[in-house]
Design a protein around this motif. Structure first.
Motif, PDB file in Angstrom:
ATOM      1  N   ASN A  47       0.705  -1.171   0.093  1.00 31.46           N
ATOM      2  CA  ASN A  47      -0.125   0.139  -0.081  1.00 31.46           C
ATOM      3  C   ASN A  47       0.714   1.179  -0.136  1.00 31.46           C
ATOM      4  N   GLU A  48       2.051   1.242   0.739  1.00 35.27           N
ATOM      5  CA  GLU A  48       2.897   2.369   1.001  1.00 35.27           C
ATOM      6  C   GLU A  48       3.336   2.719  -0.577  1.00 35.27           C
ATOM      7  N   ASN A  49       3.750   1.587  -1.564  1.00 37.88           N
ATOM      8  CA  ASN A  49       3.905   1.997  -2.900  1.00 37.88           C
ATOM      9  C   ASN A  49       2.954   2.484  -3.763  1.00 37.88           C
ATOM     10  N   HIS A  50       1.726   2.460  -3.238  1.00 37.49           N
ATOM     11  CA  HIS A  50       0.721   3.022  -4.097  1.00 37.49           C
ATOM     12  C   HIS A  50       0.193   4.431  -3.396  1.00 37.49           C
ATOM     13  N   LEU A  51       0.955   5.137  -2.602  1.00 34.73           N
ATOM     14  CA  LEU A  51       0.472   6.470  -2.253  1.00 34.73           C
ATOM     15  C   LEU A  51       0.315   7.537  -3.412  1.00 34.73           C
ATOM     16  N   GLU A  52       0.946   7.167  -4.461  1.00 35.16           N
ATOM     17  CA  GLU A  52       0.634   8.189  -5.556  1.00 35.16           C
ATOM     18  C   GLU A  52      -0.463   7.596  -6.871  1.00 35.16           C
ATOM     19  N   SER A  53      -1.304   6.486  -6.219  1.00 36.07           N
ATOM     20  CA  SER A  53      -1.920   6.042  -6.973  1.00 36.07           C
ATOM     21  C   SER A  53      -2.949   6.887  -7.779  1.00 36.07           C
ATOM     22  N   LEU A  54      -3.672   6.575  -8.868  1.00 36.32           N
ATOM     23  CA  LEU A  54      -4.513   7.358  -9.571  1.00 36.32           C
ATOM     24  C   LEU A  54      -5.974   7.269  -8.859  1.00 36.32           C
ATOM     25  N   PRO A  55      -6.846   8.334  -9.240  1.00 37.61           N
ATOM     26  CA  PRO A  55      -8.081   8.032  -8.605  1.00 37.61           C
ATOM     27  C   PRO A  55      -8.896   6.963  -9.690  1.00 37.61           C
ATOM     28  N   TYR A  56     -10.029   6.510  -8.912  1.00 40.01           N
ATOM     29  CA  TYR A  56     -10.844   5.799  -9.817  1.00 40.01           C
ATOM     30  C   TYR A  56     -11.273   6.495 -11.229  1.00 40.01           C
ATOM     31  N   PRO A  57     -10.850   5.635 -12.083  1.00 43.31           N
ATOM     32  CA  PRO A  57     -11.214   6.433 -13.791  1.00 43.31           C
ATOM     33  C   PRO A  57     -12.860   6.135 -14.074  1.00 43.31           C
ATOM     34  N   THR A  58     -12.935   7.014 -14.926  1.00 43.10           N
ATOM     35  CA  THR A  58     -14.299   6.888 -15.540  1.00 43.10           C
ATOM     36  C   THR A  58     -14.440   6.073 -16.590  1.00 43.10           C
ATOM     37  N   GLY A  59     -15.545   5.015 -16.866  1.00 43.43           N
ATOM     38  CA  GLY A  59     -15.544   4.274 -18.051  1.00 43.43           C
ATOM     39  C   GLY A  59     -16.366   3.106 -17.667  1.00 43.43           C
ATOM     40  N   TRP A  60     -16.383   1.960 -18.401  1.00 43.07           N
ATOM     41  CA  TRP A  60     -17.038   0.690 -18.395  1.00 43.07           C
ATOM     42  C   TRP A  60     -15.933  -0.337 -17.836  1.00 43.07           C
ATOM     43  N   PHE A  61     -16.423  -1.114 -16.700  1.00 42.97           N
ATOM     44  CA  PHE A  61     -15.592  -2.080 -16.014  1.00 42.97           C
ATOM     45  C   PHE A  61     -16.110  -3.416 -15.931  1.00 42.97           C
ATOM     46  N   CYS A  62     -15.660  -4.485 -16.187  1.00 37.30           N
ATOM     47  CA  CYS A  62     -15.899  -5.904 -15.647  1.00 37.30           C
ATOM     48  C   CYS A  62     -16.265  -6.049 -14.339  1.00 37.30           C
TER      49      CYS A  62
ATOM     50  N   TRP B   1      -3.958   9.679 -24.026  1.00 38.55           N
ATOM     51  CA  TRP B   1      -5.314   9.328 -24.376  1.00 38.55           C
ATOM     52  C   TRP B   1      -6.020   8.888 -23.005  1.00 38.55           C
ATOM     53  N   ALA B   2      -5.056   8.268 -22.196  1.00 36.78           N
ATOM     54  CA  ALA B   2      -5.778   7.948 -20.842  1.00 36.78           C
ATOM     55  C   ALA B   2      -6.240   8.998 -19.963  1.00 36.78           C
ATOM     56  N   ARG B   3      -5.444  10.132 -20.292  1.00 35.24           N
ATOM     57  CA  ARG B   3      -5.794  11.309 -19.462  1.00 35.24           C
ATOM     58  C   ARG B   3      -7.343  11.696 -19.290  1.00 35.24           C
ATOM     59  N   GLN B   4      -8.200  11.303 -20.278  1.00 32.84           N
ATOM     60  CA  GLN B   4      -9.562  11.750 -20.348  1.00 32.84           C
ATOM     61  C   GLN B   4     -10.398  10.902 -19.418  1.00 32.84           C
ATOM     62  N   PHE B   5     -10.071   9.878 -18.828  1.00 31.83           N
ATOM     63  CA  PHE B   5     -10.712   8.958 -17.988  1.00 31.83           C
ATOM     64  C   PHE B   5     -10.726   9.604 -16.461  1.00 31.83           C
TER      65      PHE B   5
ATOM     66  N   PRO C 270     -10.359  12.819 -13.367  1.00 29.04           N
ATOM     67  CA  PRO C 270     -10.702  14.280 -12.976  1.00 29.04           C
ATOM     68  C   PRO C 270      -9.748  15.238 -13.679  1.00 29.04           C
ATOM     69  N   GLN C 271     -10.131  16.483 -13.909  1.00 24.18           N
ATOM     70  CA  GLN C 271      -9.531  17.371 -14.463  1.00 24.18           C
ATOM     71  C   GLN C 271      -8.295  17.916 -13.639  1.00 24.18           C
ATOM     72  N   GLU C 272      -8.443  17.668 -11.976  1.00 19.63           N
ATOM     73  CA  GLU C 272      -7.208  18.214 -11.303  1.00 19.63           C
ATOM     74  C   GLU C 272      -5.887  17.336 -11.616  1.00 19.63           C
ATOM     75  N   ILE C 273      -6.162  16.211 -12.161  1.00 20.99           N
ATOM     76  CA  ILE C 273      -4.938  15.541 -12.513  1.00 20.99           C
ATOM     77  C   ILE C 273      -3.794  16.249 -13.383  1.00 20.99           C
ATOM     78  N   PRO C 274      -2.723  16.325 -12.855  1.00 19.87           N
ATOM     79  CA  PRO C 274      -1.877  17.166 -13.812  1.00 19.87           C
ATOM     80  C   PRO C 274      -1.821  16.789 -15.193  1.00 19.87           C
ATOM     81  N   ALA C 275      -1.554  17.670 -16.005  1.00 17.68           N
ATOM     82  CA  ALA C 275      -1.739  17.289 -17.650  1.00 17.68           C
ATOM     83  C   ALA C 275      -0.470  16.387 -18.028  1.00 17.68           C
ATOM     84  N   GLY C 276       0.446  16.322 -17.233  1.00 24.43           N
ATOM     85  CA  GLY C 276       1.711  15.726 -17.840  1.00 24.43           C
ATOM     86  C   GLY C 276       1.532  13.986 -17.138  1.00 24.43           C
ATOM     87  N   SER C 277       0.596  13.640 -16.656  1.00 29.58           N
ATOM     88  CA  SER C 277       0.403  12.542 -16.060  1.00 29.58           C
ATOM     89  C   SER C 277       0.207  11.517 -16.958  1.00 29.58           C
TER      90      SER C 277
END
Length: 339
Positions: A16-31, A326-330, A332-339
């Protein structure tokens, strides 16, 4: 559904410590599973984006997904609910809800004006998909149709740390394909192409199969960051194969990974149809075993890696930069553009 938990040599805390910089939940369809796991009348609880969801199938075959708690007095609908005809019946007071979520009847008094919190869901290629958006908005795009042989007949499920974007990024990370999976080479057949929520590419690779050198071409079709279909053509063997790569967040920095496959062959002379179907199923099981075996080397990487927002890429890594743009669109907009 039998779920395998990935066993790590590290502690869960370290992971879990290795995932402190994890991305938020993305928008889209999921299985959340496969259609054949829900027979008419079945009710199942699934983990999805850090919460329970309840997925049920009515007696006529309609499949629905809802938030887990009854709006009457809060009973968990995944703990004892039943399906009566086209109604989901709460285990606590036996209030019955229609497939569109409305309270239709109660065993006493007048049915109150309340509804289940249904989630957008669909079934495509034999896969059960749920839509997620952090602000609860309706789906903004639909899943496409694919060739007949892309409906999997066999699958495996693994829970581990990580995030879906890491799984799909593997498909464009050519450097890791050579170094980690032992591919002899990777040649680009078609450059990555993005169209809204879809991203596709085709590459040719060489590797050894049962000690024999093999050249193969793979077409990858990504649908958001939750799923990808990888198709192969074996022209000399008159065989086509499809492998699904599916990853769904089930909690912060945790995901459920599915590998699923189907192999289709041309009709074999003098082979009866039932035996031909058995042959295709046996080949599909073998294909999925091979896919799971192949991904075994990725599991410890996904389980322990940290998301690097600004990677220092070289000129042979593959189109990782294109994929991330491309993945940036999924997110929230507050994620830095270079992510």
């Amino acid at each position: 559904m039998r779920v395998r938990n990935y066993k790590s040599n590290f502690s869960a805390i370290a992971a879990n410590e290795n995932h402190l910089e994890s991305l938020p939940y993305p928008t889209g369809w999921f299985c959340v599973g496969f259609s054949k796991e829900w027979r008419p009348g079945d009710v199942r609880t699934c983990r999805f984006m850090g919460a329970d969801v309840v997925v049920f199938r009515t007696r006529s075959g309609a499949l629905r997904a809802t938030h887990p708690y009854c709006p009457h007095l809060g009973a968990h609908l995944g703990a004892g609910s039943t399906v009566e005809g086209e109604h989901l019946v709460c285990p606590f007071h036996r209030f019955a809800f229609t497939a569109d979520g409305k309270c239709a009847r109660t065993p006493y008094g007048t049915p109150p004006k309340l509804s289940l919190g249904l989630l957008p869901s669909c079934e495509k290629q034999g896969i059960v998909w749920l839509w997620y958006s952090p602000d609860g908005t309706s789906p903004t795009w639909e899943l496409p149709d694919f060739p007949d042989y892309s409906t999997p007949c066999t699958f495996r499920t693994i829970d581990l740390a990580g995030q879906p974007q890491d799984v799909l990024e593997n498909l464009v990370d050519y450097g890791h394909l050579r170094q980690l999976h032992g591919l002899h080479y990777v040649d680009v057949v078609s450059e990555p192409k993005s169209e809204g929520p879809f991203y596709s590419l085709t590459f040719r690779f060489g590797r050894d199969l049962l000690r024999y050198p093999m050249q193969q071409e793979a077409t990858c079709r990504l649908m958001g960051v939750g799923g990808a279909l990888v198709t192969f053509e074996f022209a000399r063997l008159k065989m086509r194969a499809a492998a699904w790569v599916l990853a769904t967040p089930i909690a912060p920095a945790r995901m459920r990974f599915w590998s699923a496959a189907y192999v289709a062959t041309d009709p074999v002379p003098y082979l009866p149809a039932p035996l031909h179907r058995s042959l295709e199923r046996a080949l599909s099981v073998g294909m999925n075993w091979w896919t799971v075996h192949d991904v075994e080397v990725d599991l410890p990487i996904w389980h322990h890696k940290k998301y690097v927002r600004h990677p220092k890429l070289n000129d042979a890594d593959g189109p990782i930069g294109s994929f991330r743009h491309w993945a940036r669109q999924f997110y929230p907009q507050e994620i830095p553009a270079g992510s």
